[in-house]
Design a protein around this motif. Structure first.
Motif, PDB file in Angstrom:
ATOM      1  N   THR A   1       5.991   6.483  -2.313  1.00 58.95           N
ATOM      2  CA  THR A   1       6.190   6.640  -0.879  1.00 58.95           C
ATOM      3  C   THR A   1       5.640   5.416  -0.175  1.00 58.95           C
ATOM      4  OG1 THR A   1       5.966   9.040  -1.068  1.00 58.95           O
ATOM      5  CG2 THR A   1       5.732   8.084   1.133  1.00 58.95           C
ATOM      6  N   HIS A   2       6.521   4.767   0.596  1.00 56.76           N
ATOM      7  CA  HIS A   2       6.155   3.526   1.263  1.00 56.76           C
ATOM      8  C   HIS A   2       6.842   3.469   2.612  1.00 56.76           C
ATOM      9  CE1 HIS A   2       5.210  -0.642   1.975  1.00 56.76           C
ATOM     10  NE2 HIS A   2       6.494  -0.988   1.975  1.00 56.76           N
TER      11      HIS A   2
ATOM     12  N   GLN B   1       0.864  -1.176   0.000  1.00 54.39           N
ATOM     13  CA  GLN B   1       0.000   0.000   0.000  1.00 54.39           C
ATOM     14  C   GLN B   1       0.908   1.237   0.000  1.00 54.39           C
ATOM     15  OE1 GLN B   1      -3.266  -0.202  -0.305  1.00 54.39           O
ATOM     16  NE2 GLN B   1      -3.288  -2.451  -0.138  1.00 54.39           N
ATOM     17  N   THR B   2       0.790   2.055  -1.029  1.00 59.00           N
ATOM     18  CA  THR B   2       1.731   3.165  -1.203  1.00 59.00           C
ATOM     19  C   THR B   2       1.004   4.453  -1.590  1.00 59.00           C
ATOM     20  OG1 THR B   2       2.081   2.806  -3.574  1.00 59.00           O
ATOM     21  CG2 THR B   2       3.433   1.505  -2.061  1.00 59.00           C
ATOM     22  N   LEU B   3       1.753   5.533  -1.603  1.00 61.43           N
ATOM     23  CA  LEU B   3       1.352   6.791  -2.222  1.00 61.43           C
ATOM     24  C   LEU B   3       2.272   7.023  -3.413  1.00 61.43           C
ATOM     25  CD1 LEU B   3       0.787   9.161   0.844  1.00 61.43           C
ATOM     26  CD2 LEU B   3      -0.966   8.206  -0.666  1.00 61.43           C
TER      27      LEU B   3
ATOM     28  N   ARG C   1       3.305   9.624  -6.804  1.00 60.59           N
ATOM     29  CA  ARG C   1       3.258  11.007  -7.273  1.00 60.59           C
ATOM     30  C   ARG C   1       3.978  11.092  -8.605  1.00 60.59           C
ATOM     31  NH1 ARG C   1       6.858  14.880  -6.255  1.00 60.59           N
ATOM     32  NH2 ARG C   1       7.799  13.605  -4.613  1.00 60.59           N
TER      33      ARG C   1
ATOM     34  N   GLU D   1      10.722   7.680   0.312  1.00 63.12           N
ATOM     35  CA  GLU D   1      10.298   7.885  -1.075  1.00 63.12           C
ATOM     36  C   GLU D   1      11.361   7.342  -2.017  1.00 63.12           C
ATOM     37  OE1 GLU D   1       7.957  11.469  -2.599  1.00 63.12           O
ATOM     38  OE2 GLU D   1       9.977  11.866  -3.363  1.00 63.12           O
TER      39      GLU D   1
ATOM     40  N   GLY E   1      -5.633   2.303  -9.986  1.00 56.73           N
ATOM     41  CA  GLY E   1      -4.998   2.215  -8.676  1.00 56.73           C
ATOM     42  C   GLY E   1      -3.943   1.148  -8.521  1.00 56.73           C
TER      43      GLY E   1
ATOM     44  N   ARG F   1      -1.503  10.232  -4.833  1.00 55.67           N
ATOM     45  CA  ARG F   1      -2.713   9.437  -4.680  1.00 55.67           C
ATOM     46  C   ARG F   1      -2.320   8.030  -4.259  1.00 55.67           C
ATOM     47  NH1 ARG F   1      -6.490   9.535  -8.806  1.00 55.67           N
ATOM     48  NH2 ARG F   1      -7.372   7.692  -7.819  1.00 55.67           N
ATOM     49  N   GLY F   2      -3.253   7.376  -3.557  1.00 55.80           N
ATOM     50  CA  GLY F   2      -2.992   6.017  -3.102  1.00 55.80           C
ATOM     51  C   GLY F   2      -2.979   5.027  -4.242  1.00 55.80           C
ATOM     52  N   ALA F   3      -2.115   4.026  -4.138  1.00 55.34           N
ATOM     53  CA  ALA F   3      -2.026   2.993  -5.167  1.00 55.34           C
ATOM     54  C   ALA F   3      -1.521   1.703  -4.541  1.00 55.34           C
ATOM     55  CB  ALA F   3      -1.102   3.432  -6.310  1.00 55.34           C
ATOM     56  N   VAL F   4      -1.942   0.614  -5.117  1.00 59.61           N
ATOM     57  CA  VAL F   4      -1.435  -0.704  -4.735  1.00 59.61           C
ATOM     58  C   VAL F   4      -0.333  -1.078  -5.702  1.00 59.61           C
ATOM     59  CG1 VAL F   4      -1.981  -3.147  -4.508  1.00 59.61           C
ATOM     60  CG2 VAL F   4      -3.635  -1.437  -3.748  1.00 59.61           C
TER      61      VAL F   4
END
Length: 419
Positions: A172-173, A103-105, A107, A183, A202, A114-117
């Motif tokens: 970002t994790h 589960q990350t952000l 950019r 990051e 996503g 935004r959130g992304a898997v």
């Protein structure tokens, strides 16, 4: 009067006769059955197309048929590959792949993240899993994860972030065991599309090495097991559990996707029920048609009874007429429904062309800006067609059986004497 020949002859004559006040009512009943069957067949075909496309996307790209969880440890990647090698030769197993989800952000060009898997997979994941390769289409670049630092992103995610092939994606994790996020910049080497908005908007893919070394991921590894027959998951789960032993939680696709698959099943059931209400209206029409036909032909019925026709045979005449209405209507409706289902995209294209003469130029019924589809999918199941036709014919026969109860009340001599 013996034999079935005269019953069939009289039923056919009654169905096509035009001398009664209700002449043509049989045709309207047939058209009513045909309209109901056509609507139900076309709607089921399109609904099956959407639902099966979604189900196959979920199972092939995300959840697999069976998920075997391997808790993280220093040697978990090697241990997961050893378990995968044990499972691949098993009967009924199509493929086994190792993956992890982060589960990350993310950019891109725009400052707002935004959130992304991010799913970590082997570099040759698409070669290991042909089912996933069928659902995941590369629209730009390649699914190139052979070297570290690369990422493949969804088409809609790339658009929302303002990035293109070759750009840098900032991820970002929170590394495993850490408290502060870190990051990492990854190079976009491919852009994919599945046709399922949640994944295209996503999801992103990196290699297992990139996740472990660059993103410092410490998530548990999941062995995704694909079967030749997903409905044989229970037997396969028992076989796998005996093979790998305890300590590896195993989850079937039925449990993992229970919420969404249950919702799809309820949606299809309710839609079928609502459309089937057409048959209730048609059944009332058939009942009134045959009831009136019996009343108008009371003299004919009396003559048949006087000639020795049993009460059961006279009733069979009108029941057979109801059966003919159901069969002919079902056949016409089946042909109409299949025509609509198999040509639905061409029909919509023709309607869009026609609408161009009346609406603004370029108007579309299914615009990609509103519907995330390129074409209307269609999936036809023969068993469903059989059940629809059987139900329509059954409604017609049942209505006829209710209508012919009045025949038993007729006394031939009284009717003839009163005339």
């Amino acid at each position: 009067m013996k034999g079935l020949g005269w019953i069939v002859f009289v039923s056919r004559r009654l169905l096509v006769a035009r001398r009664s006040r209700g002449g043509g009512a049989g045709l309207f009943s047939i058209l009513g059955i045909a309209a109901g069957v056509t609507t139900l067949v076309a709607v089921l075909a399109v609904m099956n197309g959407f639902q099966m496309g979604m189900i196959e996307n979920i199972l092939e790209v995300n959840s697999s048929h069976l998920r075997l969880y391997t808790p993280y440890s220093a040697d978990s990647p090697d241990r997961a590959e050893e378990v995968a090698d044990l499972l691949r030769p098993l009967r009924g197993v199509r493929s086994v792949t190792v993956s992890a989800e982060l589960q990350t952000l993310v950019r891109g060009y725009w400052a707002e993240p935004r959130g992304a898997v991010i799913r970590a997979v082997p570099p040759d994941w698409l070669q290991q899993d042909p089912g996933a390769a069928d659902q995941l289409k590369i629209v730009e670049g390649d699914f190139d994860l052979r070297s570290r630092g690369g990422v493949v992103v969804g088409q809609q995610l790339a658009r929302s972030l303002g990035v293109r092939l070759g750009d840098t994606l900032a991820v970002t994790h929170i590394p495993g065991g850490g408290l502060r996020p870190a990051e990492e910049a990854l190079e976009i080497r491919g852009i994919f599309r599945t046709g399922y908005l949640d994944y295209d908007l996503g999801w992103a893919f990196v290699s297992l090495a990139t996740a472990a070394e660059d993103l410092k991921a410490r998530e548990e590894l999941v062995l995704g097991v694909k079967l030749d027959n997903r409905y044989g998951d229970q037997a396969a789960a028992e076989l796998i559990s005996r093979k790998v032993g305890p300590g590896y939680p195993l989850v079937s696709w039925r449990v993992f996707n229970r919420g969404i698959f249950g919702a799809l099943r309820a949606e299809k059931g309710m839609m079928t029920l609502l459309i089937s209400l057409i048959f209730l209206v048609v059944s009332g029409n058939i009942y009134q048609l045959l009831r009136r036909s019996i009343l108008e032909r009371s003299e004919d019925i009396a003559i048949l009874r006087a000639l020795g026709a049993p009460d059961r045979s006279v009733r069979s005449v009108f029941i057979l007429e109801g059966w003919m209405i159901g069969v002919v209507g079902s056949a016409l409706g089946l042909l109409g429904g299949l025509f609509l289902a198999l040509n639905v995209n061409e029909i919509f294209a023709a309607l869009e062309t026609l609408s161009g003469f009346f609406l603004q130029r370029g108007a579309r019924i299914f615009s990609p800006s509103h519907f995330y589809i390129q074409e209307v999918p269609v999936r036809i199941f023969p068993e469903e067609l059989f059940l629809v036709c059987l139900g329509a014919t059954g409604v017609s026969v049942f209505s006829a059986m209710m209508a012919v109860r009045a025949v038993a009340e007729y006394r031939p001599m009284e009717l003839l004497r009163s005339r």
